[in-house]
Scaffold this active site. Structure first.
Site, PDB file in Angstrom:
ATOM      1  NE  ARG A  27      -4.544   5.350   4.028  1.00 41.43           N
ATOM      2  CZ  ARG A  27      -5.411   5.091   3.277  1.00 41.43           C
ATOM      3  NH1 ARG A  27      -6.386   5.976   2.996  1.00 41.43           N
ATOM      4  NH2 ARG A  27      -5.389   3.928   2.894  1.00 41.43           N
ATOM      5  NE  ARG A  31      -1.444  10.883  -0.467  1.00 48.14           N
ATOM      6  CZ  ARG A  31      -1.762  10.026  -1.354  1.00 48.14           C
ATOM      7  NH1 ARG A  31      -1.453  10.376  -2.692  1.00 48.14           N
ATOM      8  NH2 ARG A  31      -2.560   8.966  -1.095  1.00 48.14           N
ATOM      9  NE  ARG A  40       4.531  12.249  -0.081  1.00 46.24           N
ATOM     10  CZ  ARG A  40       4.033  11.098  -0.502  1.00 46.24           C
ATOM     11  NH1 ARG A  40       2.980  10.709   0.210  1.00 46.24           N
ATOM     12  NH2 ARG A  40       4.382  10.316  -1.666  1.00 46.24           N
ATOM     13  CG  ASP A  78       3.931   2.233   4.640  1.00 48.85           C
ATOM     14  OD1 ASP A  78       3.241   3.034   4.025  1.00 48.85           O
ATOM     15  OD2 ASP A  78       4.359   1.230   4.068  1.00 48.85           O
ATOM     16  CE1 TYR A 155       0.629  -3.435  -0.443  1.00 51.83           C
ATOM     17  CE2 TYR A 155       0.213  -4.216   1.893  1.00 51.83           C
ATOM     18  CZ  TYR A 155       0.065  -3.428   0.731  1.00 51.83           C
ATOM     19  OH  TYR A 155      -1.299  -2.687   0.888  1.00 51.83           O
TER      20      TYR A 155
END
Length: 352
Positions: A27, A31, A40, A78, A155
């Site tokens: 990552r 963020r 973003r 992703d 998922y």
């Protein structure tokens, strides 16, 4: 293709000597970086950012522009792009993470799933890979990635993130053949997807088996490990005259390192619960090791970060085959200056 100016990562993953221990971070485009948050905000939402090759290229390169010590770029994308391309309706809910509008609940649902054509259904990813390689201009290798079949299936059956995996474990124990049908389709999709990324220019690929550690040992062998082996056997392993290394990262997989080392992978990612020295003793020279600092160490003062880097380097010991990384992805509220201290410490201390 442009020649690679920094091949430390490729050398370490194939257990060749390097001048310093290479470092990258799961990552690393995320963020915690103000420039990422600005990108973003312009894109509007996370999937719009992923599906725009220009924007994905921009954010992939942001950490390399900020941190000159980085030895790799990792594609900004992703793990759920494959189930999205299968038509499950991926969306992200604030504070809740990924969700699917049409989760899988039956054999009929599985039989209706397509194996996505990578250049059509996932062409935006392939275009991003091509653009990133062009923009990198040989500065560092590009890592492509996918989720593992088991992790993607969790998922798809749960409909999103899960704490107890109740739906998919019910399927696993009550209808194992149904789950195998889903995993079989996903293993083909992951193989095609990673091979597509390699053809587009990815020089390393990593499979994230994020939920492998939720399984019992017997279930892990049957429902995750067997499919990781199948993917490893089906991947393009040489491109542009160089080996394309495969990294497997099973979070919570420390119990099964010997089995994972037998899959055909070149390197194993370790989470922070493993002692890297003991892991090295267990797998020997079979595979390189990647990891494995606790991401929470990055909340600490730079002197503490430096001490933890030194401890992990010492635990690994002398010799080739170590890629420094976190034991999982960086969290969003980390001070970017602490990340700089982390990268600087890896190169400076490993050079000694």
């Amino acid at each position: 293709m442009t020649s690679l100016k920094n091949d430390r990562l490729l050398r370490a993953l194939t257990r060749q000597p390097t001048d310093v221990t290479p470092v990258w971070m799961m990552r690393q485009a995320g963020r915690y970086l103000p420039e990422y948050r600005a990108s973003r905000a312009r894109a509007g939402d996370f999937m719009s950012l992923c599906q725009n090759p220009d924007a994905a290229c921009e954010v992939t390169l942001q950490p390399l522009q900020r941190y000159p010590q980085l030895d790799a770029a990792i594609l900004f994308s992703d793990i759920l792009t494959i189930p999205d391309a299968m038509g499950l309706g991926l969306y992200f809910e604030a504070g809740e993470g990924p969700r699917f509008k049409r989760p899988i609940s039956s054999r009929a649902d599985i039989e209706a799933l397509p194996v996505p054509d990578v250049e059509q259904a996932l062409g935006y990813v392939m275009q991003a890979v091509r653009q990133i390689r062009k923009e990198l201009n040989g500065r560092a290798p590009l890592i492509g990635f996918s989720g593992s079949p088991w992790t993607l299936a969790t998922y798809m059956v749960e409909g999103g993130s899960s704490r107890d995996f109740r739906k998919i474990k019910t399927m696993l124990y009550n209808e194992p053949e149904t789950l195998h049908a889903l995993l079989d389709k996903l293993s083909q999709s992951v193989t095609d997807y990673l091979n597509g990324q390699i053809k587009a220019g990815a020089q390393v690929v990593q499979i994230f088996d994020s939920w492998g550690g939720a399984l019992s040992s017997a279930a892990f062998a049957e429902f995750s490990l067997a499919y990781l082996k199948r993917i490893a056997a089906g991947l393009i392993r040489e491109n542009e005259g160089r080996q394309v290394p495969l990294i497997l990262f099973t979070k919570g997989g420390g119990l099964w390192l010997e089995d994972l080392a037998e899959t055909g992978a070149d390197a194993l990612g370790l989470d922070w619960t493993c002692d890297i020295g003991r892991a090295r003793a267990r797998v020997g020279h079979q595979v390189a090791l990647q990891g494995n600092m606790d991401p929470a160490v990055l909340y600490a003062k730079p002197a503490v970060i430096r001490a933890e880097v030194a401890r992990i380097l010492a635990a690994y010991g002398q010799g080739a085959g170590h890629v420094f990384n976190l034991g999982h992805g960086i969290t969003p509220d980390i001070d970017p200056s602490h990340v700089a201290a982390f990268f600087e410490a890896v190169h400076e201390l490993s050079a000694r």
